[in-house]
Motif scaffolding. Sequence first.
Motif, short mmCIF file in Angstrom:
data_model
loop_
_atom_site.label_atom_id
_atom_site.label_comp_id
_atom_site.label_asym_id
_atom_site.label_seq_id
_atom_site.Cartn_x
_atom_site.Cartn_y
_atom_site.Cartn_z
N ILE A 141 3.05 -15.02 1.59
CA ILE A 141 4.32 -14.82 2.26
C ILE A 141 5.44 -15.65 1.37
O ILE A 141 5.04 -16.62 0.92
N ASP A 142 6.50 -14.74 1.19
CA ASP A 142 7.63 -15.69 0.46
C ASP A 142 7.69 -16.89 1.27
O ASP A 142 7.71 -17.30 2.25
N SER A 143 7.72 -18.14 0.23
CA SER A 143 7.55 -19.53 0.82
C SER A 143 8.89 -19.98 1.52
O SER A 143 8.68 -20.88 2.34
N ARG A 144 9.91 -19.35 1.41
CA ARG A 144 10.98 -19.50 2.41
C ARG A 144 10.87 -18.88 3.61
O ARG A 144 11.81 -19.54 4.59
N LEU A 145 9.75 -18.30 3.79
CA LEU A 145 9.58 -17.73 5.37
C LEU A 145 8.37 -18.36 5.91
O LEU A 145 7.84 -18.05 7.08
N THR A 146 7.77 -19.39 5.40
CA THR A 146 6.71 -19.94 5.76
C THR A 146 6.67 -20.44 7.40
O THR A 146 5.74 -20.06 8.18
N GLY A 163 -0.69 -22.54 5.27
CA GLY A 163 0.60 -22.44 4.81
C GLY A 163 1.37 -21.20 4.74
O GLY A 163 1.29 -20.55 6.06
N ASN A 164 1.73 -20.76 3.67
CA ASN A 164 2.43 -19.14 3.60
C ASN A 164 1.35 -18.28 3.31
O ASN A 164 1.74 -17.19 2.69
N ILE A 165 -0.06 -18.58 3.44
CA ILE A 165 -1.04 -17.51 2.96
C ILE A 165 -1.74 -17.21 4.18
O ILE A 165 -2.31 -18.03 4.92
N LEU A 166 -1.79 -15.87 4.21
CA LEU A 166 -2.81 -15.31 5.35
C LEU A 166 -3.93 -14.58 4.69
O LEU A 166 -3.83 -13.72 3.90
N ARG A 167 -5.19 -15.08 4.94
CA ARG A 167 -6.40 -14.40 4.52
C ARG A 167 -6.47 -13.42 5.92
O ARG A 167 -6.96 -14.05 6.90
N VAL A 168 -6.97 -12.08 5.36
CA VAL A 168 -7.16 -10.95 6.44
C VAL A 168 -8.29 -10.34 5.78
O VAL A 168 -8.87 -10.23 4.58
N GLU A 169 -9.07 -9.69 6.87
CA GLU A 169 -10.19 -8.74 6.50
C GLU A 169 -9.76 -7.09 7.02
O GLU A 169 -9.31 -7.10 8.31
N GLY A 170 -10.08 -6.19 6.18
CA GLY A 170 -9.79 -5.03 6.77
C GLY A 170 -8.43 -4.34 6.04
O GLY A 170 -8.01 -3.39 6.72
N LEU A 171 -7.77 -4.96 5.49
CA LEU A 171 -6.40 -4.48 4.97
C LEU A 171 -6.55 -3.51 3.93
O LEU A 171 -7.07 -3.73 2.74
#
Lengths: 152, 152
Positions: free
Chosen positions: A39-44, A111-119
Amino acid sequence: MVDEMPEMSLKAIGVVHNGLSTPPTPRSDWEKMTSEIVIDSRLTEALDGIEGFSHIIVLFWMHRLPKGDTPLMQRPMGNPARPLKGLFALRTPNRPNPIGKTTARLLERRGNILRVEGLDALDGSPVIDIKPYLPGYDAAIDATVPAWIIHD
Amino acid sequence: MVDEMPEMSLKAIGVVHNGLSTPPTPRSDWEKMTSEIVIDSRLTEALDGIEGFSHIIVLFWMHRLPKGDTPLMQRPMGNPARPLKGLFALRTPNRPNPIGKTTARLLERRGNILRVEGLDALDGSPVIDIKPYLPGYDAAIDATVPAWIIHD
Protein backbone atom coordinates in the motif's frame (compact mmCIF):
# COMPACT_ATOMS: atom_id res chain seq x y z
CA MET A 1 -28.49 8.37 -19.90
CA VAL A 2 -25.09 6.77 -19.56
CA ASP A 3 -23.38 9.44 -21.58
CA GLU A 4 -24.31 12.07 -18.96
CA MET A 5 -22.45 10.23 -16.21
CA PRO A 6 -19.75 12.02 -14.22
CA GLU A 7 -16.09 11.48 -14.97
CA MET A 8 -14.92 8.60 -12.80
CA SER A 9 -11.20 8.12 -12.46
CA LEU A 10 -9.33 5.90 -10.08
CA LYS A 11 -6.22 6.35 -8.01
CA ALA A 12 -4.00 3.37 -7.25
CA ILE A 13 -3.72 2.87 -3.50
CA GLY A 14 -1.15 0.11 -3.86
CA VAL A 15 0.28 -2.63 -6.04
CA VAL A 16 0.36 -6.45 -6.09
CA HIS A 17 3.69 -8.29 -5.84
CA ASN A 18 3.73 -12.03 -6.55
CA GLY A 19 6.07 -12.50 -9.50
CA LEU A 20 3.28 -13.83 -11.73
CA SER A 21 3.20 -12.46 -15.26
CA THR A 22 0.59 -14.95 -16.51
CA PRO A 23 -2.20 -16.89 -14.74
CA PRO A 24 -1.18 -20.25 -13.26
CA THR A 25 -2.23 -23.54 -14.83
CA PRO A 26 -4.53 -24.91 -13.61
CA ARG A 27 -6.35 -21.77 -12.50
CA SER A 28 -7.19 -23.44 -9.18
CA ASP A 29 -3.54 -22.89 -8.22
CA TRP A 30 -4.52 -19.27 -7.48
CA GLU A 31 -6.18 -20.46 -4.29
CA LYS A 32 -2.90 -21.24 -2.55
CA MET A 33 -0.91 -18.42 -4.11
CA THR A 34 0.60 -15.90 -1.73
CA SER A 35 0.89 -12.26 -2.76
CA GLU A 36 2.03 -9.09 -1.10
CA ILE A 37 -0.03 -5.96 -1.49
CA VAL A 38 2.18 -2.94 -0.96
CA ILE A 39 0.00 0.00 0.00
CA ASP A 40 1.13 3.55 -0.74
CA SER A 41 3.08 4.43 2.42
CA ARG A 42 1.16 7.71 2.72
CA LEU A 43 -1.93 5.54 3.43
CA THR A 44 -0.40 3.18 6.00
CA GLU A 45 -2.54 4.53 8.84
CA ALA A 46 -5.70 3.71 6.83
CA LEU A 47 -4.92 0.01 7.38
CA ASP A 48 -5.14 0.23 11.17
CA GLY A 49 -7.55 -2.43 12.42
CA ILE A 50 -7.45 -4.56 9.25
CA GLU A 51 -5.26 -7.13 11.03
CA GLY A 52 -8.31 -8.23 13.04
CA PHE A 53 -10.04 -9.65 9.97
CA SER A 54 -9.33 -13.11 8.57
CA HIS A 55 -10.32 -12.08 5.02
CA ILE A 56 -10.32 -8.94 2.93
CA ILE A 57 -11.92 -7.93 -0.34
CA VAL A 58 -9.42 -6.65 -2.86
CA LEU A 59 -10.49 -4.53 -5.82
CA PHE A 60 -7.76 -4.28 -8.43
CA TRP A 61 -7.22 -3.14 -11.99
CA MET A 62 -6.52 -5.96 -14.45
CA HIS A 63 -3.76 -3.99 -16.15
CA ARG A 64 -2.32 -6.77 -18.33
CA LEU A 65 -5.41 -7.22 -20.45
CA PRO A 66 -4.96 -6.38 -24.10
CA LYS A 67 -6.82 -3.18 -24.93
CA GLY A 68 -9.53 -3.24 -27.54
CA ASP A 69 -12.42 -5.54 -28.19
CA THR A 70 -14.74 -6.59 -25.33
CA PRO A 71 -17.21 -9.08 -26.85
CA LEU A 72 -20.62 -8.90 -25.17
CA MET A 73 -20.96 -12.69 -25.40
CA GLN A 74 -18.05 -14.90 -24.37
CA ARG A 75 -17.44 -18.58 -23.65
CA PRO A 76 -17.21 -19.72 -19.99
CA MET A 77 -13.55 -20.23 -19.03
CA GLY A 78 -12.69 -19.49 -22.68
CA ASN A 79 -13.72 -23.06 -23.47
CA PRO A 80 -14.71 -23.35 -27.16
CA ALA A 81 -16.96 -26.33 -26.40
CA ARG A 82 -19.24 -24.24 -24.19
CA PRO A 83 -22.10 -22.02 -25.34
CA LEU A 84 -21.75 -18.23 -25.40
CA LYS A 85 -22.95 -16.28 -22.36
CA GLY A 86 -23.17 -12.57 -21.64
CA LEU A 87 -20.00 -11.22 -20.06
CA PHE A 88 -21.93 -9.95 -17.00
CA ALA A 89 -22.95 -13.58 -16.34
CA LEU A 90 -19.26 -14.55 -16.33
CA ARG A 91 -16.18 -13.66 -14.29
CA THR A 92 -14.14 -13.14 -17.44
CA PRO A 93 -11.52 -10.40 -17.00
CA ASN A 94 -12.49 -8.98 -20.40
CA ARG A 95 -15.16 -6.47 -19.22
CA PRO A 96 -16.04 -2.82 -19.89
CA ASN A 97 -14.28 -1.88 -16.64
CA PRO A 98 -11.43 -4.33 -15.95
CA ILE A 99 -11.85 -4.44 -12.19
CA GLY A 100 -11.14 -7.68 -10.36
CA LYS A 101 -12.87 -8.42 -7.06
CA THR A 102 -11.38 -11.15 -4.91
CA THR A 103 -11.97 -12.39 -1.38
CA ALA A 104 -8.49 -13.18 -0.08
CA ARG A 105 -7.23 -14.56 3.20
CA LEU A 106 -5.22 -12.01 5.16
CA LEU A 107 -2.13 -13.79 6.45
CA GLU A 108 -0.28 -10.81 7.89
CA ARG A 109 -0.16 -7.06 8.02
CA ARG A 110 3.29 -5.54 8.35
CA GLY A 111 3.15 -1.74 8.24
CA ASN A 112 1.97 -0.87 4.74
CA ILE A 113 2.24 -4.46 3.45
CA LEU A 114 -0.57 -7.00 3.42
CA ARG A 115 0.38 -10.62 2.82
CA VAL A 116 -2.61 -12.48 1.40
CA GLU A 117 -3.53 -15.90 0.07
CA GLY A 118 -5.81 -16.56 -2.89
CA LEU A 119 -5.51 -13.23 -4.69
CA ASP A 120 -5.85 -13.95 -8.43
CA ALA A 121 -4.09 -10.83 -9.62
CA LEU A 122 -0.95 -10.66 -11.73
CA ASP A 123 2.24 -9.00 -10.57
CA GLY A 124 2.08 -5.23 -10.76
CA SER A 125 -1.71 -4.96 -10.70
CA PRO A 126 -2.80 -1.59 -9.30
CA VAL A 127 -4.95 -2.02 -6.20
CA ILE A 128 -7.89 0.37 -6.00
CA ASP A 129 -9.60 -0.61 -2.77
CA ILE A 130 -9.27 -2.86 0.28
CA LYS A 131 -12.42 -3.63 2.25
CA PRO A 132 -12.83 -5.88 5.30
CA TYR A 133 -14.82 -9.04 4.50
CA LEU A 134 -18.02 -9.08 6.57
CA PRO A 135 -19.69 -12.51 6.42
CA GLY A 136 -23.18 -11.24 7.18
CA TYR A 137 -22.96 -8.59 4.47
CA ASP A 138 -20.79 -10.11 1.75
CA ALA A 139 -21.90 -13.75 1.77
CA ALA A 140 -25.26 -14.97 0.49
CA ILE A 141 -25.96 -18.15 2.36
CA ASP A 142 -28.80 -19.32 0.11
CA ALA A 143 -27.14 -18.48 -3.21
CA THR A 144 -27.69 -20.68 -6.23
CA VAL A 145 -25.98 -20.78 -9.62
CA PRO A 146 -27.12 -22.17 -12.98
CA ALA A 147 -26.12 -25.67 -14.00
CA TRP A 148 -24.04 -24.43 -16.95
CA ILE A 149 -21.46 -22.81 -14.66
CA ILE A 150 -20.78 -25.94 -12.63
CA HIS A 151 -19.53 -28.17 -15.41
CA ASP A 152 -15.90 -27.24 -15.77
CA MET B 1 5.63 3.56 -7.18
CA VAL B 2 2.01 4.52 -7.11
CA ASP B 3 2.62 7.69 -9.08
CA GLU B 4 3.73 5.62 -12.08
CA MET B 5 0.43 3.80 -12.33
CA PRO B 6 -1.54 3.84 -15.57
CA GLU B 7 -4.50 6.15 -16.04
CA MET B 8 -7.59 4.24 -14.91
CA SER B 9 -10.93 5.66 -15.88
CA LEU B 10 -14.32 4.05 -15.63
CA LYS B 11 -17.31 3.93 -17.94
CA ALA B 12 -20.80 3.70 -16.47
CA ILE B 13 -22.52 0.55 -17.72
CA GLY B 14 -25.83 1.50 -16.13
CA VAL B 15 -27.56 3.40 -13.37
CA VAL B 16 -29.47 2.64 -10.15
CA HIS B 17 -33.15 3.63 -9.82
CA ASN B 18 -34.76 3.42 -6.39
CA GLY B 19 -35.89 6.94 -5.52
CA LEU B 20 -33.53 7.17 -2.54
CA SER B 21 -31.61 10.41 -2.20
CA THR B 22 -30.31 9.65 1.31
CA PRO B 23 -29.59 6.36 3.14
CA PRO B 24 -32.54 4.85 5.01
CA THR B 25 -32.78 4.92 8.82
CA PRO B 26 -31.98 2.46 10.23
CA ARG B 27 -29.35 1.34 7.72
CA SER B 28 -30.63 -2.24 8.03
CA ASP B 29 -33.62 -1.15 5.94
CA TRP B 30 -31.32 -1.43 2.89
CA GLU B 31 -31.61 -5.22 3.13
CA LYS B 32 -35.23 -5.27 1.95
CA MET B 33 -34.94 -2.34 -0.44
CA THR B 34 -35.74 -3.05 -4.07
CA SER B 35 -33.85 -1.22 -6.82
CA GLU B 36 -33.78 -1.36 -10.57
CA ILE B 37 -30.47 -1.33 -12.35
CA VAL B 38 -30.97 -0.02 -15.87
CA ILE B 39 -28.11 -1.23 -18.00
CA ASP B 40 -27.03 0.74 -21.08
CA SER B 41 -29.24 -0.78 -23.78
CA ARG B 42 -26.19 -1.24 -26.04
CA LEU B 43 -25.00 -3.81 -23.47
CA THR B 44 -28.24 -5.78 -23.06
CA GLU B 45 -26.81 -8.91 -24.68
CA ALA B 46 -24.00 -8.94 -22.09
CA LEU B 47 -26.61 -9.85 -19.45
CA ASP B 48 -27.59 -13.12 -21.14
CA GLY B 49 -27.36 -15.94 -18.62
CA ILE B 50 -27.43 -13.70 -15.52
CA GLU B 51 -31.04 -14.71 -14.83
CA GLY B 52 -29.78 -18.14 -13.73
CA PHE B 53 -28.06 -16.69 -10.66
CA SER B 54 -29.84 -15.96 -7.39
CA HIS B 55 -27.35 -13.21 -6.45
CA ILE B 56 -25.11 -10.74 -8.22
CA ILE B 57 -22.23 -8.54 -7.17
CA VAL B 58 -22.78 -4.90 -8.04
CA LEU B 59 -19.89 -2.45 -8.24
CA PHE B 60 -21.08 1.13 -8.27
CA TRP B 61 -19.78 4.67 -7.93
CA MET B 62 -20.89 6.45 -4.75
CA HIS B 63 -21.58 9.67 -6.64
CA ARG B 64 -23.35 11.60 -3.86
CA LEU B 65 -20.37 11.77 -1.55
CA PRO B 66 -19.11 15.27 -0.88
CA LYS B 67 -15.77 15.77 -2.61
CA GLY B 68 -12.77 16.64 -0.55
CA ASP B 69 -11.34 15.26 2.62
CA THR B 70 -10.92 11.49 3.09
CA PRO B 71 -9.63 11.01 6.66
CA LEU B 72 -7.36 7.97 6.94
CA MET B 73 -8.85 7.14 10.35
CA GLN B 74 -12.62 7.19 10.80
CA ARG B 75 -15.16 6.06 13.40
CA PRO B 76 -17.11 2.82 12.76
CA MET B 77 -20.64 3.69 11.56
CA GLY B 78 -19.76 7.35 12.16
CA ASN B 79 -20.39 6.73 15.86
CA PRO B 80 -18.50 9.31 17.96
CA ALA B 81 -18.40 6.89 20.92
CA ARG B 82 -16.28 4.40 19.01
CA PRO B 83 -12.51 4.46 18.58
CA LEU B 84 -10.92 5.52 15.29
CA LYS B 85 -10.02 2.80 12.78
CA GLY B 86 -8.28 2.92 9.42
CA LEU B 87 -10.70 3.43 6.55
CA PHE B 88 -9.55 0.20 4.87
CA ALA B 89 -10.72 -1.67 7.99
CA LEU B 90 -14.18 -0.09 7.55
CA ARG B 91 -16.90 -0.12 4.93
CA THR B 92 -17.24 3.65 5.13
CA PRO B 93 -18.16 5.17 1.74
CA ASN B 94 -15.55 7.88 2.29
CA ARG B 95 -12.57 6.16 0.60
CA PRO B 96 -9.86 7.10 -1.91
CA ASN B 97 -11.91 5.43 -4.67
CA PRO B 98 -15.63 5.69 -3.84
CA ILE B 99 -16.61 2.28 -5.19
CA GLY B 100 -19.38 0.37 -3.48
CA LYS B 101 -19.47 -3.43 -3.64
CA THR B 102 -22.70 -5.14 -2.73
CA THR B 103 -24.02 -8.67 -2.96
CA ALA B 104 -27.65 -8.27 -4.01
CA ARG B 105 -30.44 -10.74 -4.62
CA LEU B 106 -31.47 -10.82 -8.29
CA LEU B 107 -35.27 -10.81 -8.35
CA GLU B 108 -35.80 -10.46 -12.08
CA ARG B 109 -34.11 -9.65 -15.35
CA ARG B 110 -36.25 -7.92 -17.93
CA GLY B 111 -34.25 -7.03 -21.04
CA ASN B 112 -31.69 -4.47 -19.91
CA ILE B 113 -33.25 -4.05 -16.46
CA LEU B 114 -32.19 -5.97 -13.35
CA ARG B 115 -34.54 -5.82 -10.37
CA VAL B 116 -32.55 -6.48 -7.20
CA GLU B 117 -33.02 -6.57 -3.44
CA GLY B 118 -30.51 -5.33 -0.88
CA LEU B 119 -28.52 -2.92 -3.03
CA ASP B 120 -27.34 -0.10 -0.75
CA ALA B 121 -26.83 2.47 -3.48
CA LEU B 122 -28.56 5.82 -3.80
CA ASP B 123 -30.73 6.76 -6.75
CA GLY B 124 -28.71 7.70 -9.80
CA SER B 125 -25.54 5.85 -8.78
CA PRO B 126 -23.49 4.90 -11.83
CA VAL B 127 -23.02 1.14 -12.05
CA ILE B 128 -19.55 0.07 -13.17
CA ASP B 129 -19.73 -3.72 -13.12
CA ILE B 130 -22.11 -6.62 -12.60
CA LYS B 131 -20.61 -10.00 -11.71
CA PRO B 132 -22.39 -13.27 -10.96
CA TYR B 133 -22.07 -14.30 -7.30
CA LEU B 134 -20.20 -17.59 -7.04
CA PRO B 135 -20.47 -19.05 -3.52
CA GLY B 136 -17.29 -21.12 -3.76
CA TYR B 137 -15.27 -18.13 -4.93
CA ASP B 138 -16.84 -15.12 -3.23
CA ALA B 139 -17.72 -16.50 0.20
CA ALA B 140 -15.19 -17.32 2.92
CA ILE B 141 -16.80 -19.94 5.06
CA ASP B 142 -14.31 -19.69 7.92
CA ALA B 143 -14.14 -15.91 8.04
CA THR B 144 -13.74 -14.11 11.34
CA VAL B 145 -14.03 -10.44 12.27
CA PRO B 146 -12.67 -8.47 15.22
CA ALA B 147 -14.85 -7.89 18.28
CA TRP B 148 -14.94 -4.10 17.76
CA ILE B 149 -16.99 -4.42 14.58
CA ILE B 150 -19.74 -6.50 16.14
CA HIS B 151 -20.89 -4.07 18.81
CA ASP B 152 -23.26 -1.74 17.00
